[in-house]
Design an enzyme around this catalytic site. Structure first.
Site, PDB file in Angstrom:
ATOM      1  N   HIS A   1       0.829  -1.207   0.000  1.00 51.63           N
ATOM      2  CA  HIS A   1       0.000   0.000   0.000  1.00 51.63           C
ATOM      3  C   HIS A   1       0.864   1.257   0.000  1.00 51.63           C
ATOM      4  CE1 HIS A   1      -2.547   3.033   2.231  1.00 51.63           C
ATOM      5  NE2 HIS A   1      -3.302   2.751   1.193  1.00 51.63           N
TER       6      HIS A   1
ATOM      7  N   GLU B   1       2.188   1.858  -3.467  1.00 47.16           N
ATOM      8  CA  GLU B   1       1.157   2.459  -4.324  1.00 47.16           C
ATOM      9  C   GLU B   1       1.084   3.971  -4.098  1.00 47.16           C
ATOM     10  OE1 GLU B   1      -2.986   3.851  -3.675  1.00 47.16           O
ATOM     11  OE2 GLU B   1      -2.945   1.743  -3.051  1.00 47.16           O
ATOM     12  N   HIS B   2       1.137   4.392  -2.832  1.00 48.84           N
ATOM     13  CA  HIS B   2       1.106   5.820  -2.525  1.00 48.84           C
ATOM     14  C   HIS B   2       2.326   6.536  -3.089  1.00 48.84           C
ATOM     15  CE1 HIS B   2      -2.123   6.703   0.645  1.00 48.84           C
ATOM     16  NE2 HIS B   2      -2.385   5.488   0.200  1.00 48.84           N
TER      17      HIS B   2
ATOM     18  N   GLU C   1      -4.436   7.505   7.891  1.00 47.10           N
ATOM     19  CA  GLU C   1      -5.419   6.601   7.300  1.00 47.10           C
ATOM     20  C   GLU C   1      -5.702   5.417   8.223  1.00 47.10           C
ATOM     21  OE1 GLU C   1      -6.139   4.251   3.025  1.00 47.10           O
ATOM     22  OE2 GLU C   1      -4.285   5.373   3.369  1.00 47.10           O
TER      23      GLU C   1
END
Length: 424
Positions: free
Chosen positions: A47, A50-51, A127
């Site tokens: 993740h 991806e960021h 998040e």
């Protein structure tokens, strides 16, 4: 749909679906690697990677990436899943090659700037905090962890604050090099596109992808378990689950039909019994998640703590009764929901592109729409019941968060399920 596929000598698959009536296109590149591909010390890395893809490359700064795509009225997006990661763009027809160039740039030459990395780690920590403050999301992370303990499949996609802050540029580069490979990727385009032009652009722009395929994740092993978190909340959030079916299993469609008929809409058994007849919960539904070699089937309810003692017995009775006595009418209704949902989603170019990419990576080809509809239609009442009985015959998994006092104890739950199995 009229999907066309070309596999380049590098192993990179290119899938297109022309929609001549459109003036826009959705393009993307997806990889058969996600959170499940992480090693133990890499929790949250897929993740984070991806960021970081949007935070600058060897040719473009983070600001330049945003400005360049928005200059032509387009947008970029990305999503990390359990078994796949996708990067996508929506643009006007004239800007398809620009979008592909930007996508190729961010997945082959990300800069991993240390300052950007630190900022993005902070963003992801926020998040994670957001999920912690959203119990109806958090309960499913807890459920997955209890179902597949000590395994990548049981870890949350986001990671933890400690693991995310412990990742560095070397870890990012290592994961990318192992998993973002030509043999484990698909370039996809739908809308105002021409197949040969996309193939030519993909061959040129994605030539920097390393050869080979991504590492095969460790085999999953469903265990089941019980995970409860007592919190001072207005509602109790409960999810009960059982071992589901892998997406390649012969009864995968039957399992999904069963999940739909038992808790897929307002006419479903769970909604009617739990909400309409008893008023126990505002939100209640069933689900089935299929993975490459595992699955998870279950039901969720959000309710007031005063009804905690009643909710699990009612939900379990509904699930087992459906496995014993689902009707032809219910199966027809569930299949109609599935087919309509699929057809409606595929009216959008972005949905088609995502659909084809997921199927190419999961099945080695984009499944023809008529084939998929036929598989749904072929499910019989007997098939749906059999899938339900098979899943409900496994060990249970429970996750609950909120005022858990009054909820059926773990030993009583096991006793109730054991009695059900003995009676069957």
């Amino acid at each position: 749909m009229s999907a066309r596929v070309t596999t380049l000598p590098s192993g990179l698959a290119v899938v297109t679906d022309a929609m001549p009536e459109l003036g826009t296109a959705a393009v993307g590149v997806s990889f058969g690697a996600g959170a499940r591909s992480e090693r133990e010390e890499e929790h949250g890395l897929a993740h984070l990677l991806e960021h970081m893809a949007f935070k600058g490359t060897a040719r473009r700064s983070a600001l330049a990436i945003a400005e360049e795509i928005e200059q032509v009225g387009g947008d970029l997006n990305a999503a990390t899943g359990v078994e796949q990661t996708a990067y996508s763009a929506r643009v006007l027809a004239a800007d398809v090659e620009l979008a592909l160039d930007m996508l190729a740039d961010i997945v082959t030459e990300p800069a991993f700037d240390p300052d950007e990395l630190k900022r993005e780690q902070n963003v992801i920590v926020q998040e994670i905090g957001s999920v912690e403050d959203t119990p109806d999301d958090l309960v499913f992370d807890m459920l997955q962890e209890a179902a597949f303990p000590g395994q990548p499949l049981g870890r949350s996609i986001l990671g933890t604050e400690q693991t995310v802050r412990g990742l560095d540029r070397r870890a990012l580069a290592g994961f990318l090099g192992r998993n973002y490979t030509s043999g484990g990727a698909v370039v996809v385009a739908a809308g105002a596109v021409e197949h040969d032009a996309i193939v030519d652009a993909a061959a040129r722009l994605f030539a920097r992808l390393p050869a080979g395929k991504a590492e095969t994740p460790k085999a999953a092993a469903y265990r089941g378990g019980d995970k409860r978190a007592k919190r001072d909340l207005e509602q109790l959030h409960v999810a009960i689950a059982f071992e589901g079916r892998p997406y390649e299993a012969p009864d995968a469609y039957a399992a999904q039909v069963f999940a739909n008929l038992v808790g897929g809409g307002m006419s479903s058994r769970l909604f009617q019994e739990v909400r309409e007849n008893r008023g126990l919960a505002y939100s209640v539904h069933a689900f089935h998640w299929g993975y490459a070699d595992a699955g998870l089937f279950g039901a969720y309810a959000g309710l007031g703590p005063e009804d905690a003692a009643e909710i699990l017995p009612v939900m379990l009775d509904v699930l087992h009764d459906a496995a014993d006595a689902a009707t032809e009418r219910e199966v027809l209704r569930a299949k109609a929901q599935m087919k309509a949902g699929l057809l409606m989603s595929l009216e959008q170019a972005a949905s088609r592109a995502d659909h084809h990419a997921r199927h190419q990576l999961a099945h080695g080809r984009p499944l023809d729409l008529e084939e998929t509809l036929a598989k749904i239609e072929a499910v019989t009442v007997e098939d749906a019941r059999a899938a339900g009985k098979l899943m409900l015959g496994s060990a249970s998994t429970l996750a609950a968060i909120g005022p858990t006092r009054g909820l059926m104890r773990e030993d009583r739950l096991a006793e109730r399920l054991g009695a059900r199995r003995s009676a069957a």
